[in-house]
Structures are given as structure tokens and as C-alpha cells.
Design a protein around this motif. Sequence first.
Motif, PDB file in Angstrom:
ATOM      1  N   PRO A 171       0.812  -1.226   0.000  1.00  0.00           N
ATOM      2  CA  PRO A 171       0.000   0.000   0.000  1.00  0.00           C
ATOM      3  C   PRO A 171       0.843   1.273   0.000  1.00  0.00           C
ATOM      4  O   PRO A 171       0.488   2.252  -0.662  1.00  0.00           O
ATOM      5  CB  PRO A 171      -0.826  -0.128   1.286  1.00  0.00           C
ATOM      6  CG  PRO A 171      -0.935  -1.590   1.505  1.00  0.00           C
ATOM      7  CD  PRO A 171       0.375  -2.166   1.029  1.00  0.00           C
ATOM      8  N   ASP A 172       1.960   1.249   0.716  1.00  0.00           N
ATOM      9  CA  ASP A 172       2.829   2.439   0.728  1.00  0.00           C
ATOM     10  C   ASP A 172       3.413   2.697  -0.649  1.00  0.00           C
ATOM     11  O   ASP A 172       3.456   3.841  -1.121  1.00  0.00           O
ATOM     12  CB  ASP A 172       3.963   2.264   1.751  1.00  0.00           C
ATOM     13  CG  ASP A 172       3.446   2.377   3.177  1.00  0.00           C
ATOM     14  OD1 ASP A 172       4.150   1.935   4.102  1.00  0.00           O
ATOM     15  OD2 ASP A 172       2.328   2.915   3.354  1.00  0.00           O
ATOM     16  N   GLY A 173       3.913   1.628  -1.280  1.00  0.00           N
ATOM     17  CA  GLY A 173       4.463   1.771  -2.623  1.00  0.00           C
ATOM     18  C   GLY A 173       3.407   2.238  -3.611  1.00  0.00           C
ATOM     19  O   GLY A 173       3.659   3.085  -4.464  1.00  0.00           O
ATOM     20  N   ALA A 174       2.210   1.676  -3.482  1.00  0.00           N
ATOM     21  CA  ALA A 174       1.115   2.065  -4.373  1.00  0.00           C
ATOM     22  C   ALA A 174       0.751   3.533  -4.164  1.00  0.00           C
ATOM     23  O   ALA A 174       0.483   4.264  -5.124  1.00  0.00           O
ATOM     24  CB  ALA A 174      -0.102   1.174  -4.120  1.00  0.00           C
ATOM     25  N   SER A 175       0.744   3.954  -2.923  1.00  0.00           N
ATOM     26  CA  SER A 175       0.428   5.355  -2.631  1.00  0.00           C
ATOM     27  C   SER A 175       1.467   6.282  -3.230  1.00  0.00           C
ATOM     28  O   SER A 175       1.127   7.354  -3.758  1.00  0.00           O
ATOM     29  CB  SER A 175       0.335   5.575  -1.116  1.00  0.00           C
ATOM     30  OG  SER A 175      -0.687   4.785  -0.556  1.00  0.00           O
ATOM     31  N   GLU A 176       2.730   5.879  -3.163  1.00  0.00           N
ATOM     32  CA  GLU A 176       3.796   6.683  -3.787  1.00  0.00           C
ATOM     33  C   GLU A 176       3.559   6.797  -5.289  1.00  0.00           C
ATOM     34  O   GLU A 176       3.706   7.873  -5.876  1.00  0.00           O
ATOM     35  CB  GLU A 176       5.149   6.014  -3.540  1.00  0.00           C
ATOM     36  CG  GLU A 176       5.794   6.333  -2.208  1.00  0.00           C
ATOM     37  CD  GLU A 176       6.372   7.732  -2.186  1.00  0.00           C
ATOM     38  OE1 GLU A 176       6.322   8.351  -1.108  1.00  0.00           O
ATOM     39  OE2 GLU A 176       6.853   8.214  -3.231  1.00  0.00           O
ATOM     40  N   THR A 177       3.226   5.674  -5.906  1.00  0.00           N
ATOM     41  CA  THR A 177       2.987   5.649  -7.357  1.00  0.00           C
ATOM     42  C   THR A 177       1.828   6.561  -7.732  1.00  0.00           C
ATOM     43  O   THR A 177       1.905   7.343  -8.689  1.00  0.00           O
ATOM     44  CB  THR A 177       2.696   4.211  -7.811  1.00  0.00           C
ATOM     45  OG1 THR A 177       3.782   3.378  -7.458  1.00  0.00           O
ATOM     46  CG2 THR A 177       2.438   4.151  -9.305  1.00  0.00           C
ATOM     47  N   ALA A 208      -1.748   0.298  -9.204  1.00  0.00           N
ATOM     48  CA  ALA A 208      -1.493   0.871  -7.873  1.00  0.00           C
ATOM     49  C   ALA A 208      -2.806   1.126  -7.137  1.00  0.00           C
ATOM     50  O   ALA A 208      -2.921   0.878  -5.933  1.00  0.00           O
ATOM     51  CB  ALA A 208      -0.681   2.164  -8.001  1.00  0.00           C
ATOM     52  N   ALA A 209      -3.779   1.632  -7.851  1.00  0.00           N
ATOM     53  CA  ALA A 209      -5.079   1.912  -7.225  1.00  0.00           C
ATOM     54  C   ALA A 209      -5.736   0.618  -6.752  1.00  0.00           C
ATOM     55  O   ALA A 209      -6.384   0.584  -5.699  1.00  0.00           O
ATOM     56  CB  ALA A 209      -5.990   2.646  -8.210  1.00  0.00           C
ATOM     57  N   SER A 210      -5.580  -0.461  -7.493  1.00  0.00           N
ATOM     58  CA  SER A 210      -6.140  -1.756  -7.086  1.00  0.00           C
ATOM     59  C   SER A 210      -5.497  -2.209  -5.776  1.00  0.00           C
ATOM     60  O   SER A 210      -6.171  -2.809  -4.929  1.00  0.00           O
ATOM     61  CB  SER A 210      -5.903  -2.805  -8.166  1.00  0.00           C
ATOM     62  OG  SER A 210      -6.597  -2.490  -9.344  1.00  0.00           O
ATOM     63  N   LEU A 211      -4.201  -1.931  -5.607  1.00  0.00           N
ATOM     64  CA  LEU A 211      -3.496  -2.360  -4.389  1.00  0.00           C
ATOM     65  C   LEU A 211      -4.048  -1.671  -3.141  1.00  0.00           C
ATOM     66  O   LEU A 211      -4.030  -2.244  -2.043  1.00  0.00           O
ATOM     67  CB  LEU A 211      -2.004  -2.068  -4.521  1.00  0.00           C
ATOM     68  CG  LEU A 211      -1.149  -3.144  -5.193  1.00  0.00           C
ATOM     69  CD1 LEU A 211       0.266  -2.651  -5.373  1.00  0.00           C
ATOM     70  CD2 LEU A 211      -1.174  -4.439  -4.394  1.00  0.00           C
TER      71      LEU A 211
END
Lengths: 172, 205
Positions: free
Chosen positions: B130-136, B166-169
Motif C-alpha cells: 500500500p505504501d508503494g502504491a500510494s507513492e505511485t 497501484a489503485a487496485s493495491l
Amino acid sequence: MSDSNANMPTPTQEAERIAAELAALGEPELEVGELEALEGRDSAQAESEDAAFVAMLHRFSEPVAEAVELDELAQQRAWAKVQAAGKAKRGGSSRGSGAWIAGVILLAAAAVALLVIVPAQSSVDGQADADAAVALRTQAHAGLEALGVETGPGADAARVRNLLSREGGQGG
Amino acid sequence: MNAGGVWAGLRAGLRRAQGWTLGALALCFVAGCDPVKAPGPDARVELYAVDRDALSSSADAASSSWLEAVANAHERADAAVGRGDTAAALVELEGALARSAPTDDAVAPLVQIVRLDLAARFGELQPSTPDGASETIARLRPMLNPERALPLDSASARALVVMGDAASLVDDHALAAGSYARAVKVMSKLRAAEAERVLGEEAAR
């Protein structure tokens, strides 16, 4: 009058009698200082006070019924006023209670709408979006693969270098 | 309390509270369905045609310098990935994104394409957390704003797919569905443009 003058009580006796009369009427007893003040009156003062005392006794000699009737009338008027005020108060409180109940009902309805209906609708919308995302994800990745977009090591650098060499093209 | 008084009070209360009722219902309507936002995912996409060959030929010295820096960043990131150091690769890509890009209008589409590829690769290398996805999402969302026109290029489609992943994550299904839908639209138009180009070439023969 001469007889009454001859039989006139002493100031002390008068003070005591006045105190007794007042006590009989339910008035508070004279304080010591007040009693002494009565005892220390001069004759002129005593005469005027005697006249007032007699007038007071005369008033007491009036028929008790009349006084009671006047008081009773006044009491009835006062009681009627109290009853009328009580009725008005009871009627107002009923209306106030009704308005309060109506307000509570409306607030409860609004709270139900906000806390139950809106989240339920949001939940339905969220599930539809999730289903759409799953279906479209497969299609999007397949399309990207069909486009032939290279994303492996070196692919991005090569695409940029192609732009530098003025030989760039779609899909890299 | 008598029944007549309560009923009279109820009627009076209902009349007085009519405005509050309408306000509460309006609030429920606004909270339940935003009249400004269209129902479902936002699949709007405005595209403009680009020609990479034409763009690259119009690049000036400043643009070439910037392109060189970006290419070097990609290569350093490749090396870091080869060593297994994904964090270092991300640092390289982040530095390239932060670098001042040319502001010349003639190369603006070129800059947009290159930055979209940079941000897409940054998102692909992010950990699947989730953190990586939020960064993306934080990187890509401003660049892929539906209010902003995108180049009709594979870089746009790639960036949209990465944002959808990323949004799916992070379970942002509306953003995911909207991003995928927009990516599909871009790819459809790309295929249509490619088909037109091929037909035009065949007709020219």
C-alpha cells in the motif's frame, strides 16, 4: 374619661399589654429594646399611641365574617389567577412537548438516512467499481502487451536514446 | 400533558421543522450522490496526436541535455535493478523526475511523453505494498489528471495501466477502473491511428 384617666395603666403595664396583644395576633414579641422604648414614652406620645391602640382594637371588634369574606374574595381571585396561569402553563408545555417530539423524529429520520442509506448506496457503488476494475485490468494488460510496449531492463533508456538520435518510434 | 395539546404541538413542530427536513434531505442527496461527479469511474480522456520523429527533430540543446540526463538515469536504474537494489533504482528515477524539464512549447509533448515513461517505470519498480502504491499514485495522478490532455502515445497507456494497478493495491476501485478504462481508450485510438497509417501507406503505393 376621668374614670379612664383614673384607671389608666402605667406605661409598663401598657407595654406588657401591647406585647400580649401582639403575641396573641401571632406577631413576634417585642424585643427588649422595643419594650423599653414603649415604657419610656412621654405622656403625649402615650396619648397618641393610646388612640392608635384603641383604633386597632376597634378594627378587631369588626365582624370577623366581613374580613374573612374580603380575604376570601381576594383569595378566590388570586386562586383563579393561579389556576388560569396553571392551565396556560400546562397547555404550553403540551405544545412544547409535541414540537420536541416532532424534532426528535425528524432528526432520527435524517440520522437513519445518513448512517444507513448513504453507506449502503456507497457500498453498492463500490462493489460495482471493484467488478469493473477487475474486468478492465485484464483488458488493459492484454492491450498493453498487444501494443508491444517493452518495459524490461534497458528498454526505457533505449527509447530515450532513440529520441536523441532522431530515430524515435511508437512502442519502443 | 393532554393528547390534544401534543397533537397540536406535533403539527406546529412539523410545520416549523419543514425547512430542517428539506435541508436534511438535501444533505442526504449530496452525500449519497454527488451531482457534479458522473456515476461510475471517471473514464474521461482527452488526447492529442504526436509524432515522435517530428518531436525529436525539433529538440534544441537544452532539450537534448535533458534527454541525455534522463537516459543516464534509466541506465543507472537498470544497473541497480541488476544488482537487486530496487531502492537505488527508485532514487535514480525520482531524481530524473525532479530534474527541471525544458519549457519550450515545441518540445512540451516530448517532455510529457518522457516524464510519463519515467513515472510509469517508477511505479512498476515500487514494492507491491500500500505504501508503494500510494507513492505511485502520488506521482502519476497529477500527470494523468482527466482535465489534462494526454499525448496519443504508448507512454500514456502504460502510465494509466500502472496507476490502475497501484489503485487496485489500495482498494481504490473507482480510480483503478477509471485508469484502466482510460488506458483501453488510448490503446484503441492508437490501434485505430496505426491502422489508418498502414492503410494510407498501402493506398500511396
